[in-house]
Motif scaffolding. Sequence first.
Motif, PDB file in Angstrom:
ATOM      1  N   LEU A  58       0.912  -1.051   0.003  1.00 42.31           N
ATOM      2  CA  LEU A  58       0.140  -0.159   0.015  1.00 42.31           C
ATOM      3  C   LEU A  58       0.900   1.197   0.061  1.00 42.31           C
ATOM      4  CD1 LEU A  58      -2.846  -0.959   2.714  1.00 42.31           C
ATOM      5  CD2 LEU A  58      -2.666  -1.520   0.021  1.00 42.31           C
ATOM      6  N   ILE A  59       0.612   2.256  -0.946  1.00 39.78           N
ATOM      7  CA  ILE A  59       1.431   3.455  -0.858  1.00 39.78           C
ATOM      8  C   ILE A  59       0.214   4.570  -0.571  1.00 39.78           C
ATOM      9  CG2 ILE A  59       2.608   5.018  -2.341  1.00 39.78           C
ATOM     10  CD1 ILE A  59       3.495   2.525  -3.998  1.00 39.78           C
ATOM     11  N   PHE A  60       0.795   5.736   0.358  1.00 35.97           N
ATOM     12  CA  PHE A  60      -0.148   6.765   0.565  1.00 35.97           C
ATOM     13  C   PHE A  60       0.712   7.940  -0.009  1.00 35.97           C
ATOM     14  CE2 PHE A  60      -1.286   3.469   3.506  1.00 35.97           C
ATOM     15  CZ  PHE A  60      -2.452   3.564   3.638  1.00 35.97           C
ATOM     16  N   GLU A  61       0.049   8.894  -0.761  1.00 37.36           N
ATOM     17  CA  GLU A  61       0.467   9.875  -1.430  1.00 37.36           C
ATOM     18  C   GLU A  61      -0.191  11.157  -1.345  1.00 37.36           C
ATOM     19  OE1 GLU A  61       2.874  10.049  -5.830  1.00 37.36           O
ATOM     20  OE2 GLU A  61       0.562   9.445  -5.724  1.00 37.36           O
ATOM     21  N   LEU A  62       0.494  12.123  -1.188  1.00 37.03           N
ATOM     22  CA  LEU A  62      -0.147  13.445  -1.266  1.00 37.03           C
ATOM     23  C   LEU A  62       0.403  14.392  -2.341  1.00 37.03           C
ATOM     24  CD1 LEU A  62      -1.775  15.919   0.234  1.00 37.03           C
ATOM     25  CD2 LEU A  62       0.348  16.353   1.599  1.00 37.03           C
ATOM     26  N   MET A  63      -0.442  14.993  -3.029  1.00 36.89           N
ATOM     27  CA  MET A  63       0.177  15.804  -4.262  1.00 36.89           C
ATOM     28  C   MET A  63      -0.729  17.303  -4.188  1.00 36.89           C
ATOM     29  SD  MET A  63      -0.015  13.185  -7.315  1.00 36.89           S
ATOM     30  CE  MET A  63       0.403  14.221  -8.400  1.00 36.89           C
ATOM     31  N   PRO A  64      -0.148  18.233  -3.145  1.00 37.56           N
ATOM     32  CA  PRO A  64      -0.803  19.375  -3.032  1.00 37.56           C
ATOM     33  C   PRO A  64      -0.485  20.267  -4.463  1.00 37.56           C
ATOM     34  CG  PRO A  64       1.316  19.238  -1.784  1.00 37.56           C
ATOM     35  CD  PRO A  64       1.102  17.936  -2.610  1.00 37.56           C
ATOM     36  N   LYS A  65      -1.244  20.368  -5.489  1.00 45.89           N
ATOM     37  CA  LYS A  65      -1.081  21.286  -6.387  1.00 45.89           C
ATOM     38  C   LYS A  65      -1.611  22.632  -6.318  1.00 45.89           C
ATOM     39  CE  LYS A  65      -0.845  19.487 -10.397  1.00 45.89           C
ATOM     40  NZ  LYS A  65      -1.229  18.699 -11.641  1.00 45.89           N
ATOM     41  N   ALA A  66      -2.427  22.881  -5.264  1.00 47.26           N
ATOM     42  CA  ALA A  66      -3.127  24.369  -5.018  1.00 47.26           C
ATOM     43  C   ALA A  66      -1.996  25.301  -4.812  1.00 47.26           C
ATOM     44  CB  ALA A  66      -4.069  24.358  -3.847  1.00 47.26           C
ATOM     45  N   GLY A  67      -2.108  26.625  -5.347  1.00 50.51           N
ATOM     46  CA  GLY A  67      -1.167  27.513  -5.512  1.00 50.51           C
ATOM     47  C   GLY A  67      -0.874  28.180  -4.056  1.00 50.51           C
ATOM     48  N   ASN A  68      -1.851  28.191  -3.250  1.00 44.89           N
ATOM     49  CA  ASN A  68      -1.785  28.884  -1.981  1.00 44.89           C
ATOM     50  C   ASN A  68      -0.941  27.975  -0.723  1.00 44.89           C
ATOM     51  OD1 ASN A  68      -3.698  26.945  -1.566  1.00 44.89           O
ATOM     52  ND2 ASN A  68      -4.899  28.509  -0.103  1.00 44.89           N
ATOM     53  N   ILE A  69      -0.657  26.638  -1.220  1.00 39.16           N
ATOM     54  CA  ILE A  69       0.094  25.813  -0.146  1.00 39.16           C
ATOM     55  C   ILE A  69       1.592  26.001  -0.328  1.00 39.16           C
ATOM     56  CG2 ILE A  69       0.672  23.473   0.588  1.00 39.16           C
ATOM     57  CD1 ILE A  69      -2.163  22.971  -0.457  1.00 39.16           C
ATOM     58  N   ARG A  70       2.170  26.392   0.850  1.00 37.28           N
ATOM     59  CA  ARG A  70       3.801  26.598   0.884  1.00 37.28           C
ATOM     60  C   ARG A  70       4.526  25.567   1.541  1.00 37.28           C
ATOM     61  NH1 ARG A  70       1.910  29.191  -2.390  1.00 37.28           N
ATOM     62  NH2 ARG A  70       1.931  31.472  -2.490  1.00 37.28           N
ATOM     63  N   SER A  71       3.680  24.778   2.504  1.00 38.01           N
ATOM     64  CA  SER A  71       4.485  23.713   3.044  1.00 38.01           C
ATOM     65  C   SER A  71       3.284  22.606   3.490  1.00 38.01           C
ATOM     66  CB  SER A  71       5.225  24.047   4.340  1.00 38.01           C
ATOM     67  OG  SER A  71       4.217  24.456   5.346  1.00 38.01           O
ATOM     68  N   VAL A  72       3.635  21.268   3.598  1.00 35.32           N
ATOM     69  CA  VAL A  72       2.975  20.202   4.155  1.00 35.32           C
ATOM     70  C   VAL A  72       3.870  19.428   5.033  1.00 35.32           C
ATOM     71  CG1 VAL A  72       1.671  19.915   2.017  1.00 35.32           C
ATOM     72  CG2 VAL A  72       3.890  18.610   2.365  1.00 35.32           C
ATOM     73  N   ASP A  73       3.062  18.777   6.084  1.00 32.52           N
ATOM     74  CA  ASP A  73       3.722  18.077   7.122  1.00 32.52           C
ATOM     75  C   ASP A  73       2.732  16.881   7.659  1.00 32.52           C
ATOM     76  OD1 ASP A  73       5.208  16.979   9.166  1.00 32.52           O
ATOM     77  OD2 ASP A  73       4.984  18.720  10.486  1.00 32.52           O
ATOM     78  N   ILE A  74       2.758  15.721   7.231  1.00 37.01           N
ATOM     79  CA  ILE A  74       1.928  14.552   7.236  1.00 37.01           C
ATOM     80  C   ILE A  74       2.167  14.041   8.433  1.00 37.01           C
ATOM     81  CG2 ILE A  74       1.094  12.262   6.635  1.00 37.01           C
ATOM     82  CD1 ILE A  74       1.656  13.128   3.759  1.00 37.01           C
TER      83      ILE A  74
END
Length: 388
Positions: A164-180
């Motif tokens: 199983l693979i879990f993937e995040l693809m944040p393409k929205a322009g207002n997103i500057r950082s992600v922390d799962i």
Amino acid sequence: MIKYLSVALLLCSCTENELQLREREQQFVIRFSTANVCTEVVTRTASPLTGGTMLRILAFRRIGESPDLSMDRYMGEGTYRAINGSGVLEPVSSLLLRTGTYDFYALTPDLAVANVDHEGDGAKCAVAVEHGMDYATSLTAGQTVSEASPTVVLNDLGRHCTKLIFELMPKAGNIRSVDIASAGLTNMTRAPVSAILNTALPIMGVSKSEELTIEGSEFSVPDDDLNTSAFAVVLPREAGKFKFKMNVAFNERELAEFVADMPETLAFTAGTQYTFTLKMKGGSVELILTVLPWNDSVMQEQDDIGAFAPTPILIHVGTWEDVEIPGNTGAGNTTVGVGKWVANPEVDAEIGAFGLTEVGGEGVPWTSEENVPGETGGSKTDPDPDAV
């Protein structure tokens, strides 16, 4: 009478001497090599064993005409380590045999095999498999070895678990950082599962009472587009109720939890890879399921001449609508609004059309692109995620 007695004594003496010689026959070290670990699909795609992979190899002398672990005689075992994906197996504890013909069973990881000599009340040659084990086995039958010819090339190992693979693809322009913080699924197959060596894991009817959680530390460092992923190896799973969960912080804001009921018709098949992708599109977040045979070389787009590259199955599971993510760090609203989960109304029909409802996976169309159903409702088979 004396003459006949002398002849009989001589014959008995010769027979005893031959038996003693056979008993004293020198054992020798068996050498092994193997190149691949593969899936049990028609394509037989395979990847080299990763360096450091441990294997246990057991030898049996056949009693009947065909291999049968319930009857065959256990002759010994050894453990081995794969070297740098070269196919070479380095002995950790060597298997010693005498000249003869044997059936060789290999398994990785090098799990203990219970009741190899049929002692005790348990099933002969049983192994206990847990979540997290990339459990694979092979049978290399009818191999004759001698001190002059001690090398056995093992057949490819077939995988018995699911990736199983879990993937995040944040393409929205207002997103500057992600922390799962975490991701996972509920209602997974209860572990361990006990199986006879080199047979499918018997998960039919096993309760689905465990929860899979992948911690945020296991996710990859986000790339320039902030894409990140992590994977887990799990036991196969019958179709039934379960939930998807992912907890993630955007733009250093508070954690947002994306939760969704998954299709009850979806089963997890051995030797198969399932990728759950959160793909962000403005004010909504889509959950896309991608299904492929579990094969590292295919996923890494290895340029093997003549290699078969199966067409990925892509299914739109559903969408979180009206998602609100504050664009900048600092003061102001710190809460991410995850909106409302709306399942794709055609998802069950699509899962059935692609043969994803059965643990055995007999209906999964990996043989050729022509056998892959075309677009059905919200699903596509185009491997380009931007085409979803």
